[in-house]
Design an enzyme around this catalytic site. Structure first.
Site, short mmCIF file in Angstrom:
data_model
loop_
_atom_site.label_atom_id
_atom_site.label_comp_id
_atom_site.label_asym_id
_atom_site.label_seq_id
_atom_site.Cartn_x
_atom_site.Cartn_y
_atom_site.Cartn_z
N GLU B 170 0.84 -1.21 0.00
CA GLU B 170 0.00 0.00 0.00
C GLU B 170 0.87 1.26 0.00
OE1 GLU B 170 -3.18 -0.09 2.98
OE2 GLU B 170 -4.45 -0.88 1.38
N LYS B 379 -12.56 0.03 -1.42
CA LYS B 379 -11.62 0.37 -0.34
C LYS B 379 -12.08 1.65 0.37
CE LYS B 379 -7.49 0.17 1.75
NZ LYS B 379 -6.98 -0.99 2.49
#
Lengths: 405, 405
Positions: B170, B379
């Site tokens: 990420e 997300k």
């Protein structure tokens, strides 16, 4: 007939304004004009301290050179000057070697550290876009580090400015405004931050009227700046400065030391064989270098005596811009085969010293003293006036200081 | 009758959600509830990597604790936990000493460096608002330094991320998006910047479906990230890392090394005498610490076994939030003199790994694989859902990720 080659070294106030003046005054077929600069942008060195403090962004300080030159009249070459060979009429660049018929040296200033130990290695300098952007980031880095360490090192929050001259005071004004913003951004108690100004001379702002000096110091002290006047920096270490007043020597821990107490002309000038004092050549009255009829020197590398007080004029943007006008006129005369060159006569319209975006003080129109908002507006008018000369209204709108109130 | 004292240590996902659940479920006269935290804000540790990359500001990541607690029901105390004495029902704080009837330990994670030489001293960690703000500034500082030095040191522009797990990937996604912005800001050629990911395991993202792993790596490689998989960091020095793949040892010069390859529970847990593995206590099915009926442990300090694969569930926000619900329910039962405590049963709704604000991949609703924009929207929905639970619509509007397209 071959067109004469005019080379302009440096796109600062002097060099770039010479190019802009020449492109107005000379026809395309009268000369080849080339301006050479290390970066593809011009920057306003009188605004650099604002970039260092982080109160304006570097992109407002710099102007792409191609935005102000007329490209079919003036050629821009991005390169770095290494050496000038005036006897061979040659200039050695990092990637090139050029010859000229007429040369304009406008290579600007360098910091002068007067041999003070450790300054070159550990202090930061207000010198270029690169250097002031680094100062801005250095201060933010120190503030970010403070809360990220378990043991709190207060010196991370101490900023020392060496010099209470024009640049030092203007920088302090910006920093005083910036610190509260930094404290918010990095969760720091304002009372932990120290902003210290060290000046070796017996007064701040030598040359200014004492009433103006007092005003400036009071205003800055009110914003939390500590002045150490009559105090010399003896040494700069990686983590501190050592100062002395009379017999008293003191070490001040500080993660940020910004040297704003001295400039000199570009050292290339001396290295190239011109007779110079700290990189500044005492030019003839027509701005040519003594002994070199094809070389003009303007801006911070030129030294002109103020007859009234028998001392050199300080190297300012105002004088560099005026020199560029005389220099361009004289080049036009030479190109056209005339020999009645103009004499350079500075016309000092005043000096306004900013104390942050919202305050200033100074003298204009000869004797008139200005303070506070009035002076601050005048300062912005002066700044915008230069942009007007350089690139007209569109440049004022793009890069000007339009936040008057 | 004296009201029982409930102390909650830590205002992370587990602790703060426990407080929010309790203030909904318990009446004012049923218990004294106090939540203790080092800072006066909660932060979303799953967003920290974005603060580190500089793609979002730290103020979007953190939420003032007083904004989400009902102050007449829950008292907030800003202090740092030093030690827990479960046998005396005492907690030692930096500035205080408190006793409790019921304790909730939600003290979160610490980086785990597995004893790799030099990591603690020289690497940067994704751990807190302070630490990620420092990472952001560290990277900017290095980029600003690059052009300010006459000798160009390319290692200033090399960033190493240790670990290709969830956090590492990420973070790489955010950095890949951020680098072009940094290059513009600091006048740097993108091709000079290296972004290297070193992972000791034989694959990135262990535990993810190979098709998803391949998608993530391809997307990140397209954005210029270099992967060194099956490669271990042997040592971190001030200016480099030393890596080894099989017999080949290599030194990579890098000014920025971010360790994202391991976390553990808070070491206070072990120091306080709880039996723990890397700061994680294998809790009873009702989330209480074995042998301590008045102590709940939740979040990253709690270890719960996934019976299906006979391995611990990874410490995630999702699990911490679910634990907070069970923990609050069980506290309500105890306060009301009941002994039918609930068993904690995790309900893993899926896992989406972002690859920058505009890309992601993951699994939701059991088996459904999502990629690209669809996953990226999911997300953000997940992120906003937590804010909704914590502080309702107003918090979603204030801190939520609303840039869906």
């Amino acid at each position: 007939m071959k067109k004469p080659e005019i080379l302009i070294l440096g796109a600062g106030y002097g060099g770039l304004m010479t190019a802009v003046n020449l492109q107005k005054k000379l026809g395309v077929d009268e000369a080849h004009i080339t301006i050479i600069n290390k970066h593809d942008y011009h920057y306003q060195s009188t605004w650099l301290h604002e970039g260092a403090a982080g109160t304006i962004h570097q992109d407002q300080i710099r102007i792409p050179i191609k935005d102000v030159i007329t490209q079919h009249k003036v050629k821009f070459l991005k390169d770095t000057v290494i050496e000038i060979r005036p006897n061979e009429k040659q200039v050695i660049l990092e990637n090139n070697k050029l010859t000229y018929d007429y040369l304009v040296i406008g290579l600007g200033f360098e910091p002068e550290t007067f041999g003070i130990k450790g300054l070159k290695e550990h202090a930061l300098f207000i010198r270029s876009i690169n250097s002031v952007r680094f100062i801005r980031e250095h201060i933010e880095y120190c503030f970010a580090a403070y809360n990220n360490e378990s043991e709190k090192r207060d010196e991370l929050l101490t900023i020392v400015v060496g010099g209470a001259g024009f640049t030092g005071i203007e920088l302090l004004g910006e920093l005083a405004n910036r610190i509260p913003e930094l404290c918010r951004e990095f969760d720091i108690d304002r009372r932990k931050v120290r902003l210290i100004c060290v000046e070796a001379a017996p007064t701040a702002l030598p040359g200014f009227n004492p009433a103006l000096v007092e005003y400036a110091m009071n205003q800055l002290e009110r914003k939390g700046i500590e002045f150490k006047i009559g105090t010399a920096i003896k040494e700069c270490t990686e983590t501190s400065i050592i100062v002395a007043k009379d017999e008293n020597v003191e070490e001040i821990k500080a993660a940020t030391v910004i040297w704003a107490a001295g400039v000199r002309g570009n050292s290339i000038v001396e290295k190239s064989g011109f007779e110079a004092m700290r990189g500044r050549v005492k030019v003839n009255s027509d701005l040519r270098a003594p002994g070199y009829d094809h070389v003009f020197i303007i801006g911070d590398c030129a030294l002109v005596i103020n007859e009234e007080i028998d001392r050199p004029y300080p190297p300012t943007a105002q004088i560099a811009i005026q020199m560029a006008e005389t220099c361009a006129d004289n080049l036009v005369a030479l190109v056209r085969g005339k020999d009645n060159l103009k004499e350079f006569v500075p016309d000092i319209k005043g000096t306004v010293c900013s104390l942050g975006h919202d305050d200033a003080m100074g003298v204009v129109f000869g004797e008139k003293q200005l303070y506070g908002a009035q002076a601050s507006i005048m300062k912005k008018v002066i700044d915008n006036r230069y942009l007007w000369k350089l690139g007209g209204l569109s440049l004022v709108l793009k890069k000007g200081k339009l936040n008057f109130f």
